[in-house]
Design an enzyme around this catalytic site. Structure first.
Site, PDB file in Angstrom:
ATOM      1  N   ASN A  33       0.830  -1.204   0.000  1.00  0.00           N
ATOM      2  CA  ASN A  33       0.000   0.000   0.000  1.00  0.00           C
ATOM      3  C   ASN A  33       0.869   1.261   0.000  1.00  0.00           C
ATOM      4  O   ASN A  33       1.887   1.305   0.671  1.00  0.00           O
ATOM      5  CB  ASN A  33      -0.931  -0.008   1.220  1.00  0.00           C
ATOM      6  CG  ASN A  33      -1.800  -1.246   1.233  1.00  0.00           C
ATOM      7  OD1 ASN A  33      -1.965  -1.921   0.219  1.00  0.00           O
ATOM      8  ND2 ASN A  33      -2.337  -1.578   2.401  1.00  0.00           N
ATOM      9  N   VAL A  34       0.424   2.263  -0.749  1.00  0.00           N
ATOM     10  CA  VAL A  34       1.155   3.530  -0.832  1.00  0.00           C
ATOM     11  C   VAL A  34       0.516   4.579   0.080  1.00  0.00           C
ATOM     12  O   VAL A  34       0.876   5.748   0.029  1.00  0.00           O
ATOM     13  CB  VAL A  34       1.164   4.055  -2.285  1.00  0.00           C
ATOM     14  CG1 VAL A  34       1.859   3.055  -3.218  1.00  0.00           C
ATOM     15  CG2 VAL A  34      -0.242   4.394  -2.771  1.00  0.00           C
ATOM     16  N   HIS A  86       5.864  -0.634  -2.677  1.00  0.00           N
ATOM     17  CA  HIS A  86       5.367   0.149  -3.817  1.00  0.00           C
ATOM     18  C   HIS A  86       5.463   1.647  -3.547  1.00  0.00           C
ATOM     19  O   HIS A  86       4.832   2.461  -4.226  1.00  0.00           O
ATOM     20  CB  HIS A  86       3.925  -0.251  -4.154  1.00  0.00           C
ATOM     21  CG  HIS A  86       3.810  -1.648  -4.637  1.00  0.00           C
ATOM     22  ND1 HIS A  86       2.639  -2.378  -4.578  1.00  0.00           N
ATOM     23  CD2 HIS A  86       4.723  -2.498  -5.164  1.00  0.00           C
ATOM     24  CE1 HIS A  86       2.851  -3.594  -5.055  1.00  0.00           C
ATOM     25  NE2 HIS A  86       4.104  -3.695  -5.417  1.00  0.00           N
ATOM     26  N   CYS A 109      19.365   9.052  -7.403  1.00  0.00           N
ATOM     27  CA  CYS A 109      20.083   8.550  -6.216  1.00  0.00           C
ATOM     28  C   CYS A 109      19.137   7.924  -5.196  1.00  0.00           C
ATOM     29  O   CYS A 109      19.597   7.452  -4.151  1.00  0.00           O
ATOM     30  CB  CYS A 109      20.884   9.691  -5.568  1.00  0.00           C
ATOM     31  SG  CYS A 109      19.862  10.899  -4.724  1.00  0.00           S
ATOM     32  N   THR A 132      -4.440  -9.022   0.830  1.00  0.00           N
ATOM     33  CA  THR A 132      -3.866  -9.007  -0.502  1.00  0.00           C
ATOM     34  C   THR A 132      -4.354 -10.203  -1.329  1.00  0.00           C
ATOM     35  O   THR A 132      -4.574 -11.289  -0.780  1.00  0.00           O
ATOM     36  CB  THR A 132      -2.319  -8.997  -0.468  1.00  0.00           C
ATOM     37  OG1 THR A 132      -1.819  -8.953  -1.809  1.00  0.00           O
ATOM     38  CG2 THR A 132      -1.745 -10.209   0.246  1.00  0.00           C
ATOM     39  N   PRO A 163     -11.341 -11.675   3.803  1.00  0.00           N
ATOM     40  CA  PRO A 163     -12.742 -12.119   3.787  1.00  0.00           C
ATOM     41  C   PRO A 163     -13.025 -13.114   2.664  1.00  0.00           C
ATOM     42  O   PRO A 163     -14.040 -13.804   2.691  1.00  0.00           O
ATOM     43  CB  PRO A 163     -13.535 -10.836   3.548  1.00  0.00           C
ATOM     44  CG  PRO A 163     -12.570  -9.722   3.472  1.00  0.00           C
ATOM     45  CD  PRO A 163     -11.193 -10.271   3.469  1.00  0.00           C
TER      46      PRO A 163
HETATM   47  N1  APR Z   1      -9.916  -6.822   5.002  1.00  0.00           N
HETATM   48  C1  APR Z   1      -8.986  -7.672   4.488  1.00  0.00           C
HETATM   49  N2  APR Z   1      -8.910  -8.004   3.169  1.00  0.00           N
HETATM   50  C2  APR Z   1      -9.849  -7.471   2.361  1.00  0.00           C
HETATM   51  C3  APR Z   1     -10.861  -6.589   2.823  1.00  0.00           C
HETATM   52  C4  APR Z   1     -10.872  -6.274   4.214  1.00  0.00           C
HETATM   53  N3  APR Z   1     -11.775  -5.457   4.754  1.00  0.00           N
HETATM   54  N4  APR Z   1     -11.636  -6.235   1.760  1.00  0.00           N
HETATM   55  C5  APR Z   1     -11.109  -6.868   0.670  1.00  0.00           C
HETATM   56  N5  APR Z   1     -10.048  -7.618   1.036  1.00  0.00           N
HETATM   57  C6  APR Z   1      -9.179  -8.462   0.200  1.00  0.00           C
HETATM   58  C7  APR Z   1      -9.782  -8.947  -1.096  1.00  0.00           C
HETATM   59  O1  APR Z   1     -10.511 -10.154  -0.903  1.00  0.00           O
HETATM   60  C8  APR Z   1      -8.533  -9.168  -1.956  1.00  0.00           C
HETATM   61  O2  APR Z   1      -8.034 -10.491  -1.779  1.00  0.00           O
HETATM   62  O3  APR Z   1      -8.060  -7.692  -0.152  1.00  0.00           O
HETATM   63  C9  APR Z   1      -7.524  -8.173  -1.386  1.00  0.00           C
HETATM   64  C10 APR Z   1      -7.234  -6.970  -2.255  1.00  0.00           C
HETATM   65  O4  APR Z   1      -6.592  -7.414  -3.402  1.00  0.00           O
HETATM   66  P1  APR Z   1      -6.096  -6.375  -4.523  1.00  0.00           P
HETATM   67  O5  APR Z   1      -7.150  -5.394  -4.786  1.00  0.00           O
HETATM   68  O6  APR Z   1      -5.579  -7.198  -5.653  1.00  0.00           O
HETATM   69  O7  APR Z   1      -4.927  -5.579  -3.801  1.00  0.00           O
HETATM   70  P2  APR Z   1      -3.389  -5.971  -3.597  1.00  0.00           P
HETATM   71  O8  APR Z   1      -3.229  -7.433  -3.410  1.00  0.00           O
HETATM   72  O9  APR Z   1      -2.847  -5.089  -2.559  1.00  0.00           O
HETATM   73  O10 APR Z   1      -2.771  -5.545  -5.028  1.00  0.00           O
HETATM   74  C11 APR Z   1      -1.389  -5.611  -5.207  1.00  0.00           C
HETATM   75  O11 APR Z   1      -1.552  -4.545  -7.339  1.00  0.00           O
HETATM   76  O12 APR Z   1      -2.365  -3.044  -8.804  1.00  0.00           O
HETATM   77  C12 APR Z   1      -1.339  -3.281  -7.972  1.00  0.00           C
HETATM   78  O13 APR Z   1       0.094  -1.660  -7.056  1.00  0.00           O
HETATM   79  C13 APR Z   1      -1.158  -2.253  -6.877  1.00  0.00           C
HETATM   80  O14 APR Z   1      -0.220  -2.658  -4.663  1.00  0.00           O
HETATM   81  C14 APR Z   1      -1.170  -3.091  -5.586  1.00  0.00           C
HETATM   82  C15 APR Z   1      -0.903  -4.490  -6.090  1.00  0.00           C
END
Ligand code: APR
Length: 273
Positions: free
Chosen positions: A123-124, A140, A151, A212, A238
Site C-alpha cells: 500500500n502507498v 510500492h 540517487c 492481498t 474475507p
Molecule cells: N480486510 C482484508 N482483506 C480485504 C478486505 C478487508 N476489509 N476487503 C477486501 N479484502 C481483500 C480482497 O478479498 C482481496 O483479496 O483484499 C484483497 C485486495 O486485493 P487487490 O485489490 O488485488 O490488492 P493488492 O493485493 O494489494 O494488489 C497488489 O496490485 O495493482 C497493484 O500496485 C497495486 O499494490 C497493488 C498491487
C-alpha cells in the site's frame, strides 16, 4: 472514515481460530506481516481487484507509467498534481481522507510488543507509518513522499516543496529529477526496499498475510519463499485467494476486526504467561 464490513460478525468459531493463530504468532521466532489494499478498505480506500476494486471499475492503467515519466517528467508531474485519469482522482481523494484502522494499529502494537518484526506493505497510503509501525517496508512506495529517480534519496513535501511553476522538481542531493515515491507500473522496486524485504523474508518463520490477492510480484513471491524455507503462512482475508490452500490458517474476515482480535488474544496470553 471507512467502516467495518456490515455483514461481519465475530462468531465463536472464528474467535477460536484467531486465538489459535495468536498462539502461533507468539510461538514463532520472527513474524513478518505482508499487507495489501484490503487492509485499508476499512479506512475507506477501495481495493484494486474484486468487487468495488479500482481496476474492476476503471480498468488497469497502462503498464508503462514509469517510461512515460522518464520521457516527459514535467507532463507526468502536471498529471500528478491535477490527475485526469478517473482512477487516479478516485484514489487521490480517498488517500487524502484516510486514517489508520484497527488493523494498522494492531500490527503497530504487535511490533511494540515484540510479536511482529516487520511489516512489508504493498500500500502507498502511509497508514502503517501513521499507525506507528517502525520497521516498515513500503515495496510500492509512499504517496506522501518524494524520491530522486537517480540517487533514490527520499524527501517529505516539507523537505522538498514542489513548485508547480518549476516542474519537475530536482534532488537537493544529486540534482536528479525527483518523482513521487510511489512505484509506477514498469518501474523497478527501489533497491534499498527490496533488500530490506528479502532480509525480512529470509528471517521469517511465520508470515501474516492480510488484505492481498497475492497476485502481484515481487510481493506475491514472499509468502512462497517463507514456505520454501519451512515457515508458515496465516492469511487474513474475507475471501479465498491464491494463498488460501498454502496457509496453515486462513482467517475469514475483515483485516481490521480480525487483527484487532488477534492482538487481543496475544495480549491476554502475555498477561497470564
Ligand atoms: N480486510 C482484508 N482483506 C480485504 C478486505 C478487508 N476489509 N476487503 C477486501 N479484502 C481483500 C480482497 O478479498 C482481496 O483479496 O483484499 C484483497 C485486495 O486485493 P487487490 O485489490 O488485488 O490488492 P493488492 O493485493 O494489494 O494488489 C497488489 O496490485 O495493482 C497493484 O500496485 C497495486 O499494490 C497493488 C498491487
Amino acid at each position: 472514515m471507512g467502516t467495518p464490513r456490515a455483514d461481519f460478525t465475530l462468531d465463536d468459531a472464528l474467535d477460536a481460530e484467531i486465538a489459535r493463530a495468536a498462539d502461533r504468532v507468539r510461538g514463532a521466532e520472527h513474524v513478518v506481516a505482508l499487507t495489501g489494499a484490503g487492509l485499508s478498505v476499512e479506512s475507506g480506500i477501495p481495493p484494486f481487484r474484486g468487487p468495488g476494486g479500482l481496476w474492476t471499475k476503471y480498468g488497469e492503467p497502462p503498464m508503462d507509467g514509469y517510461q512515460r515519466f522518464l520521457r516527459d517528467p514535467k507532463r507526468a508531474w502536471e498529471e500528478r498534481l491535477e490527475p485526469s485519469a478517473p482512477w487516479a482522482k478516485a484514489l487521490g481523494e480517498t488517500l487524502a481522507a484516510a486514517k489508520p484502522n484497527a488493523g494498522h494499529r494492531a500490527l503497530a502494537e504487535l511490533e511494540r510488543r515484540g510479536a511482529c518484526a516487520a511489516v512489508i506493505t504493498q500500500n502507498v497510503d502511509d497508514l502503517h507509518r501513521q499507525a506507528g509501525t517502525r520497521n516498515l517496508l513500503e515495496i510500492h512506495g509512499n504517496h506522501a513522499l518524494l524520491r530522486c529517480s537517480q540517487c533514490h534519496a527520499r524527501f517529505t513535501n516539507d523537505e522538498l516543496p514542489v513548485d508547480p511553476a518549476a516542474l519537475p522538481p530536482h534532488c537537493s542531493a544529486c540534482g536528479g529529477v525527483v518523482k513521487d515515491d510511489t512505484v509506477h507500473f514498469g518501474e523497478p522496486i527501489p533497491p534499498d526496499v527490496l533488500r530490506g524485504c528479502f532480509a525480512a523474508v529470509e528471517a521469517c518463520d511465520c508470515m501474516l498475510v492480510a488484505g492481498t490477492s497475492a497476485m502481484v510480484y515481487p510481493a506475491a513471491e514472499f509468502p512462497l519463499e517463507v514456505l520454501r524455507r519451512g515457515g508458515e503462512i496465516i492469511e487474513v482475508n474475507p475471501e479465498e485467494t491464491e494463498l488460501t490452500s498454502l496457509s496453515v490458517q486462513s482467517l475469514r474476515g475483515p483485516g481490521g476486526a480480525v487483527l484487532e482480535r488477534l492482538l487481543h488474544h496475544v495480549a491476554a496470553a502475555e498477561a497470564t504467561a
